[in-house]
Design a protein around this motif. Structure first.
Motif, PDB file in Angstrom:
ATOM      1  N   MET A   1       0.768  -1.187  -0.264  1.00 12.67           N
ATOM      2  CA  MET A   1      -0.232   0.106  -0.529  1.00 12.67           C
ATOM      3  C   MET A   1       0.382   1.662  -0.150  1.00 12.67           C
ATOM      4  O   MET A   1       2.575   1.271   0.681  1.00 12.67           O
ATOM      5  CB  MET A   1      -0.558   0.104   1.344  1.00 12.67           C
ATOM      6  N   THR A   2       0.769   2.353  -0.789  1.00 14.33           N
ATOM      7  CA  THR A   2       1.314   3.630  -0.932  1.00 14.33           C
ATOM      8  C   THR A   2       0.784   4.441   0.366  1.00 14.33           C
ATOM      9  O   THR A   2      -0.051   4.792   0.747  1.00 14.33           O
ATOM     10  CB  THR A   2       0.662   3.898  -2.010  1.00 14.33           C
ATOM     11  N   THR A   3       1.882   4.985   1.131  1.00 17.01           N
ATOM     12  CA  THR A   3       1.321   5.930   2.194  1.00 17.01           C
ATOM     13  C   THR A   3       2.170   6.569   2.266  1.00 17.01           C
ATOM     14  O   THR A   3       3.021   7.181   1.130  1.00 17.01           O
ATOM     15  CB  THR A   3       1.794   5.407   3.842  1.00 17.01           C
ATOM     16  N   TYR A   4       2.113   7.788   2.142  1.00 21.07           N
ATOM     17  CA  TYR A   4       2.973   9.476   2.797  1.00 21.07           C
ATOM     18  C   TYR A   4       4.186   9.295   2.741  1.00 21.07           C
ATOM     19  O   TYR A   4       5.344  10.039   2.949  1.00 21.07           O
ATOM     20  CB  TYR A   4       1.753  10.585   3.204  1.00 21.07           C
ATOM     21  N   ASP A   5       4.531   7.709   3.653  1.00 22.15           N
ATOM     22  CA  ASP A   5       5.940   7.972   3.683  1.00 22.15           C
ATOM     23  C   ASP A   5       7.151   7.279   3.518  1.00 22.15           C
ATOM     24  O   ASP A   5       7.991   7.369   3.387  1.00 22.15           O
ATOM     25  CB  ASP A   5       5.988   6.799   5.301  1.00 22.15           C
ATOM     26  N   ASP A   6       6.329   6.891   2.366  1.00 24.51           N
ATOM     27  CA  ASP A   6       6.399   6.529   0.676  1.00 24.51           C
ATOM     28  C   ASP A   6       7.077   7.181  -0.328  1.00 24.51           C
ATOM     29  O   ASP A   6       7.416   7.390  -1.898  1.00 24.51           O
ATOM     30  CB  ASP A   6       5.768   5.416   0.398  1.00 24.51           C
ATOM     31  N   ARG A   7       6.583   8.576  -0.084  1.00 27.98           N
ATOM     32  CA  ARG A   7       6.557  10.128  -1.051  1.00 27.98           C
ATOM     33  C   ARG A   7       7.435  11.060   0.026  1.00 27.98           C
ATOM     34  O   ARG A   7       7.025  11.430   1.086  1.00 27.98           O
ATOM     35  CB  ARG A   7       5.468   9.931  -1.916  1.00 27.98           C
ATOM     36  N   PRO A   8       7.734  11.597  -0.761  1.00 29.48           N
ATOM     37  CA  PRO A   8       8.563  12.453  -0.756  1.00 29.48           C
ATOM     38  C   PRO A   8       7.086  13.900  -0.015  1.00 29.48           C
ATOM     39  O   PRO A   8       7.418  15.641  -1.021  1.00 29.48           O
ATOM     40  CB  PRO A   8       9.374  13.586  -1.768  1.00 29.48           C
ATOM     41  N   VAL A  21      -3.280   8.598  -2.487  1.00 29.67           N
ATOM     42  CA  VAL A  21      -3.052   7.166  -1.274  1.00 29.67           C
ATOM     43  C   VAL A  21      -4.367   6.166  -1.316  1.00 29.67           C
ATOM     44  O   VAL A  21      -5.361   6.080  -1.132  1.00 29.67           O
ATOM     45  CB  VAL A  21      -2.587   7.881  -0.448  1.00 29.67           C
ATOM     46  N   ALA A  22      -3.829   4.885  -1.520  1.00 35.06           N
ATOM     47  CA  ALA A  22      -4.399   3.559  -1.558  1.00 35.06           C
ATOM     48  C   ALA A  22      -5.084   3.660   0.006  1.00 35.06           C
ATOM     49  O   ALA A  22      -4.713   4.160   1.073  1.00 35.06           O
ATOM     50  CB  ALA A  22      -3.973   2.401  -1.677  1.00 35.06           C
ATOM     51  N   VAL A  23      -6.315   3.752   0.141  1.00 28.27           N
ATOM     52  CA  VAL A  23      -7.391   4.149   1.122  1.00 28.27           C
ATOM     53  C   VAL A  23      -7.517   2.027   1.447  1.00 28.27           C
ATOM     54  O   VAL A  23      -7.900   1.279   0.956  1.00 28.27           O
ATOM     55  CB  VAL A  23      -8.667   3.727   0.914  1.00 28.27           C
ATOM     56  N   GLU A  24      -7.015   1.750   3.331  1.00 21.32           N
ATOM     57  CA  GLU A  24      -6.675   0.445   3.531  1.00 21.32           C
ATOM     58  C   GLU A  24      -8.181  -0.634   3.706  1.00 21.32           C
ATOM     59  O   GLU A  24      -8.203  -1.516   3.565  1.00 21.32           O
ATOM     60  CB  GLU A  24      -6.053   0.466   5.119  1.00 21.32           C
ATOM     61  N   PHE A  25      -9.499  -0.076   3.875  1.00 17.61           N
ATOM     62  CA  PHE A  25     -10.656  -0.386   4.887  1.00 17.61           C
ATOM     63  C   PHE A  25     -12.251   0.840   3.787  1.00 17.61           C
ATOM     64  O   PHE A  25     -11.659   1.748   3.406  1.00 17.61           O
ATOM     65  CB  PHE A  25     -10.535  -0.428   5.893  1.00 17.61           C
ATOM     66  N   PHE A 228     -11.702   5.840   5.172  1.00 21.65           N
ATOM     67  CA  PHE A 228     -10.701   7.083   4.635  1.00 21.65           C
ATOM     68  C   PHE A 228      -9.732   8.594   5.699  1.00 21.65           C
ATOM     69  O   PHE A 228      -9.166   8.901   5.728  1.00 21.65           O
ATOM     70  CB  PHE A 228     -11.639   8.037   3.856  1.00 21.65           C
ATOM     71  N   THR A 229     -10.828   9.189   6.413  1.00 15.67           N
ATOM     72  CA  THR A 229     -10.358   9.916   7.110  1.00 15.67           C
ATOM     73  C   THR A 229      -9.874   9.064   8.941  1.00 15.67           C
ATOM     74  O   THR A 229      -8.759   9.992   8.357  1.00 15.67           O
ATOM     75  CB  THR A 229     -11.470  10.955   7.513  1.00 15.67           C
ATOM     76  N   ALA A 230     -10.052   8.623   8.767  1.00 11.01           N
ATOM     77  CA  ALA A 230      -9.177   7.411   9.950  1.00 11.01           C
ATOM     78  C   ALA A 230      -7.780   7.159   9.521  1.00 11.01           C
ATOM     79  O   ALA A 230      -6.752   8.198  10.250  1.00 11.01           O
ATOM     80  CB  ALA A 230      -9.866   6.724  10.514  1.00 11.01           C
ATOM     81  N   GLN A 231      -7.727   7.108   7.834  1.00 15.10           N
ATOM     82  CA  GLN A 231      -6.434   7.508   7.756  1.00 15.10           C
ATOM     83  C   GLN A 231      -5.841   8.534   7.455  1.00 15.10           C
ATOM     84  O   GLN A 231      -4.586   7.992   7.670  1.00 15.10           O
ATOM     85  CB  GLN A 231      -6.713   6.005   6.350  1.00 15.10           C
ATOM     86  N   VAL A 232      -6.195   8.688   7.267  1.00 15.26           N
ATOM     87  CA  VAL A 232      -5.928  10.609   6.626  1.00 15.26           C
ATOM     88  C   VAL A 232      -5.296  11.060   7.853  1.00 15.26           C
ATOM     89  O   VAL A 232      -4.396  11.747   8.516  1.00 15.26           O
ATOM     90  CB  VAL A 232      -6.938  12.150   6.861  1.00 15.26           C
ATOM     91  N   TYR A 233      -6.292  11.023   9.289  1.00  8.49           N
ATOM     92  CA  TYR A 233      -4.989  11.544  10.659  1.00  8.49           C
ATOM     93  C   TYR A 233      -3.926  10.616  11.608  1.00  8.49           C
ATOM     94  O   TYR A 233      -2.624  10.900  10.905  1.00  8.49           O
ATOM     95  CB  TYR A 233      -6.145  11.265  11.921  1.00  8.49           C
TER      96      TYR A 233
END
Length: 553
Positions: A1-8, A21-25, A228-233
């Protein structure tokens, strides 16, 4: 899964880009089940001296779901929660999903008229409320609604401290015709319920708007919205699994539902609760539980800074502090950072965007627009398009003011039972926010004000936010609110209401002169009224309308 940690991702992106960004759930129940499995013995909720583990939350929510089903609760039924910030709120949320239902989030400050409207509008079948609220409010309302089961509980449950500052006059109040929540849970412990699952557009809960432009509307926040918004936080704001979240926002509000509960259900962070916001009690909770993250209205942080006994060391455990729900004056943000060593990271969202649609990336300072003095509310979060539209409904050039609109996975389906209002506010599922602002070329969003709050002084537009920001620059000012009042000559003129910091002094004339030196002649307030406290919503947002009405009369 792509996360912000994988990109600048700390490098700001331009206004026509948004990282995908891929949404996990897609299913909030599946999301929390993953946390139950991964962290069974870790603390899920800390409430004074009480601790509820993820395993206990799983067991008790399943037992409650079994009890609900025994009372005829079926797929799609609504359970209304009328509580303060107590563990029972979270138990009920998860239990409602396990039973196949939709939670209805109700402000515990609502009185009979408001409670009756929301129960009737949602068609709630079950009401869960504090014993005190049932006795003083709900007992008069329930007989005229579709509610068939009333569950009551006490703020004294799940802890043994019984802090006298909050609970000095609280006693148990068992009422006829009600069922005790804890007894129902205990009666069904160990039972199971049939597995249920949800799709991205199935409704997770209804959250009612404040009704500033008419009757409150039940926003349909879906399971996809919540996940989605839980994952944003978690990914954007940096709420980690090894930390804890301080619940300063009311849980019934979208900030509490997502920025407190939702992100903990996803990340496995502990949720620290203290019943309701009382500055001294919250400071004690910070000292005891050492939370690492919180988000709340700026008025919360102003109150904590001005609370007796406040010390810089109290905030040493925090990694990030976010604020949303009310405008932040740059001078207040500077004062908070000076007092705590922590910058305020700004956030912006509405009930209809299931909390954030813009956030300031962690570790990045929000800029201040030099022309308007506005403090940026961040950049569009991943997978989200924010547009600034003019009166003709077309996008305006970067830097020009228009209505802020958003489209993305966090935007709700619409309003419960209100197709016309849904089409007006959410055409094509793009939210027309009613907030006026602009976007910089780098993608920073700046809010000028609410459309309806603009003051027309002899043909000149005055935005209250700008005047308030100047007032916050005075060393004696604690809080400020600006409204337009009728004026025979100018049609409308500027009036400010100001509360002063404890121990500080300033006269209205001094404050007017302070503004006059710093603003165009048509903008500075012609009158200032000093007040002890400004009226606020339970989330801490200052209520200009309550100041405007008596001022106008």
């Amino acid at each position: 899964m792509t996360t912000y940690d994988d990109r600048p991702w700390l490098a700001l992106y331009t206004s026509d880009q948004t990282p995908d960004v891929a949404v996990e759930f897609d299913d909030a129940l599946a999301m929390v089940r993953a946390t139950f499995a991964a962290r069974p013995d870790d603390a899920a909720i800390k409430y004074f001296d009480g601790v509820l583990t993820w395993r206990q939350l799983d067991e008790q929510s399943t037992a409650l779901a079994a009890g609900l089903r025994e009372h005829g609760f079926e797929r799609g039924d609504r359970l209304a929660v009328y509580l303060q910030n107590v563990p029972q709120f979270v138990i009920a949320m998860v239990a409602t999903w396990k039973a196949g239902g939709i939670m209805v989030s109700i402000n515990p400050m609502n009185r009979e008229r408001e409670l009756a409207y929301q129960l009737e509008d949602s068609g709630a079948k079950v009401l869960l409320c504090l014993e005190s609220l049932y006795d003083s409010v709900a007992r008069k309302v329930v007989p005229d609604t579709d509610v068939t089961l009333v569950l009551t509980t006490s703020e004294l449950e799940y802890q043994n401290r019984h802090d006298s500052r909050l609970f000095g006059s609280v006693s148990r109040q068992r009422s006829d015709g009600t069922t005790d929540l804890v007894e129902l849970i205990e009666a069904h412990l160990g039972e199971s319920v049939p597995d249920v699952s949800y799709g991205v557009d199935d409704v997770a809960f209804l959250t009612y708007t404040s009704g500033t432009t008419g009757v409150p509307k039940g926003a349909m926040n879906t399971h996809g919205n919540v996940c989605f918004t839980a994952q944003v936080y978690r990914d954007y704001a940096g709420v980690g699994r090894d930390g804890s979240v301080l619940g300063v926002a009311p849980l019934f509000h979208i900030t509490g539902l997502i920025g407190h509960i939702g992100v903990c259900l996803l990340s496995g962070s502990s949720l620290v609760l203290a019943y309701r916001f009382e500055p001294q009690v919250v400071l004690d909770a910070i000292r005891e539980h050492r939370p690492t993250f919180t988000i709340g209205a700026i008025t919360v942080f102003i109150a904590l800074m001005n609370a007796p006994g406040f010390a810089r060391e109290d905030f040493e455990s925090f990694e990030w502090i976010y604020s949303g729900g009310a405008a932040i004056a740059p001078s207040v943000a500077e004062a908070f950072e000076k007092a705590t060593g922590l910058p305020i990271h700004n956030a912006y969202g509405l009930t209809e965007t299931t909390s954030p649609m813009t956030l300031t990336p962690r570790g990045v300072a929000s800029p201040v627009d030099q022309t308007s003095g506005a403090f940026s509310v961040g950049c569009p979060v991943n997978n989200t398009v924010v547009r600034i539209l003019g009166e003709d409904g077309e996008p305006v050039p970067l830097g020009e003011v228009g209505e802020i609109c958003a489209k993305g996975p966090q935007v709700v389906l619409g309003y419960w039972g209100k197709e016309k209002e849904t089409e007006e506010a959410l055409p094509g599922r793009e939210l027309r926010s009613g907030d006026v602002g602009f976007m910089s070329p780098e993608g920073w969003i700046f809010i000028v004000d609410r459309k309806k709050d603009m003051i027309n002084a002899a043909g000149y537009k005055v935005w209250p936010r700008e005047v308030e920001d100047v007032l916050y620059g005075h060393p004696a000012v604690r809080e400020a609110a600006v409204v337009g009042v009728p004026d025979e000559y100018r049609g409308e003129t500027v009036k400010a209401f100001v509360s002063l910091k404890p121990g500080s002094q300033a006269t209205p004339e001094e404050l007017i002169a302070f503004c006059k030196e710093r603003m165009a002649a048509y903008k500075y307030p012609r009158s200032i009224e000093l007040v002890g406290e400004l009226p606020k919503t339970v989330t801490g947002k200052i209520l200009r309308r309550e100041l405007r009405e008596p001022a106008g009369s």
